[in-house]
Design an enzyme around this catalytic site. Structure first.
Site, mmCIF file in Angstrom:
data_model
loop_
_atom_site.group_PDB
_atom_site.id
_atom_site.type_symbol
_atom_site.label_atom_id
_atom_site.label_comp_id
_atom_site.label_asym_id
_atom_site.label_seq_id
_atom_site.Cartn_x
_atom_site.Cartn_y
_atom_site.Cartn_z
ATOM 1 N N GLY A 38 0.824 -1.212 0.000
ATOM 2 C CA GLY A 38 0.000 0.000 0.000
ATOM 3 C C GLY A 38 0.853 1.256 0.000
ATOM 4 O O GLY A 38 0.579 2.209 -0.737
ATOM 5 N N HIS A 39 1.918 1.260 0.814
ATOM 6 C CA HIS A 39 2.826 2.407 0.819
ATOM 7 C C HIS A 39 3.516 2.570 -0.539
ATOM 8 O O HIS A 39 3.681 3.690 -1.039
ATOM 9 C CB HIS A 39 3.907 2.229 1.897
ATOM 10 N N GLN A 63 0.407 10.710 18.226
ATOM 11 C CA GLN A 63 -0.868 10.162 17.761
ATOM 12 C C GLN A 63 -1.195 8.829 18.410
ATOM 13 O O GLN A 63 -2.177 8.187 18.052
ATOM 14 C CB GLN A 63 -0.891 10.050 16.243
#
Length: 282
Positions: A38-39, A63
């Protein structure tokens, strides 16, 4: 030309300055590392949208909640750099926390409303951390375009809104979710799944597809579809956090008259938290 790796903002800006003086455009792909296909699709899309591609690898502490997996989050910088070199990225930015956050830093970026629903409910402060780090990275890299996966649709909306509200001169491009053969959305956290859990995990996307089919058929109310979907996830072995049919424009709860929709889902399977979504028009 071989890929550069830099660790400081000074080094990063020096490299970017050379490209700017040559009249080249810059695309940026922010990541937390542990890269998967995906990256690499983001890097490929970046190459199609600019002359140069910068990828950051930074596991952002702000985060993560106090009970979340910051300490155990997979860090695979050497393997990541090999993948990025093979994908023809131009530069990898690998800063430390001290490079990114000044001691005693007090400034944060808050996107009101969007940050408090869905994942923001179960992960308080998460999207403040996301918006702040992305804003900081945009200031460091100063790209023309930045690319984000559509798997985290809420995050994409938060970043689009921040860029619009703060007049940040970066075009945001959302890139379609990359899936395994089973339909499971690729994620760095999939590595936490056992073999048996991975089989079950694919059912999250199946339930999303089933809900999309039901919406398009128009035989049930949206609320009924949400309730049925949560029931199916429970039955499959998940602990659902939410399953919501929303307007894709602002993530508000959809009603029967809305046409452009996104179905957002989050569920825990064992210790692994999975998110996914499907967009549709009707």
């Amino acid at each position: 030309m071989s890929m550069q790796t830099v660790n400081t903002v000074v080094q990063l800006r020096a490299a970017v300055k050379v490209w700017r003086l040559a009249g080249e455009s810059i695309a940026f792909v922010p990541t937390m590392g542990n890269l998967h296909q995906g990256h690499l699709k983001l890097v490929e899309a970046a190459k199609n949208n600019a002359d140069r591609v910068v990828v950051s690898i930074f596991v952002n502490p702000t985060q993560f909640g106090v009970t979340e997996d910051f300490g155990s989050y997979p860090r695979t910088e050497a393997a990541d750099q090999e993948k990025l070199a093979a994908a023809n990225a131009d530069l990898v930015f690998l800063p430390t926390v001290a490079d990114v956050y000044a001691l005693g830093a007090r400034t944060t970026v808050v996107v009101d409303g969007l940050s408090n629903a869905y994942c923001g409910l179960s992960r308080p402060g998460h999207f403040v951390g996301v918006a702040t780090i992305v804003c900081k990275l945009f200031n460091m890299v100063q790209p023309d375009v930045a690319l984000f996966g559509a798997k985290d649709f809420q995050q994409l909306m938060v970043i689009r809104t921040m860029v619009m509200d703060l007049n940040i001169p970066v075009d945001i491009i959302g890139v379609e979710t990359v899936r395994e053969e089973s339909g499971l959305a690729m994620s760095s956290r999939n590595g936490y799944l056992s073999d048996s859990e991975r089989v079950i995990a694919a059912k999250l996307y199946q339930v999303l597809c089933r809900a999309r089919t039901s919406i398009l058929a128009g035989n049930q109310s949206l609320k009924e579809i949400e309730v049925d979907s949560v029931f199916f996830l429970h039955k499959a072995g998940f602990h659902p956090e939410y399953f919501n049919i929303c307007r894709s424009s602002d993530l508000k709860k959809a009603d029967q008259d809305d046409r452009e929709l996104v179905i957002l889902a989050a569920a825990k399977l064992g210790k692994t938290r999975l998110i996914d979504n499907i967009q549709l028009s009707r």
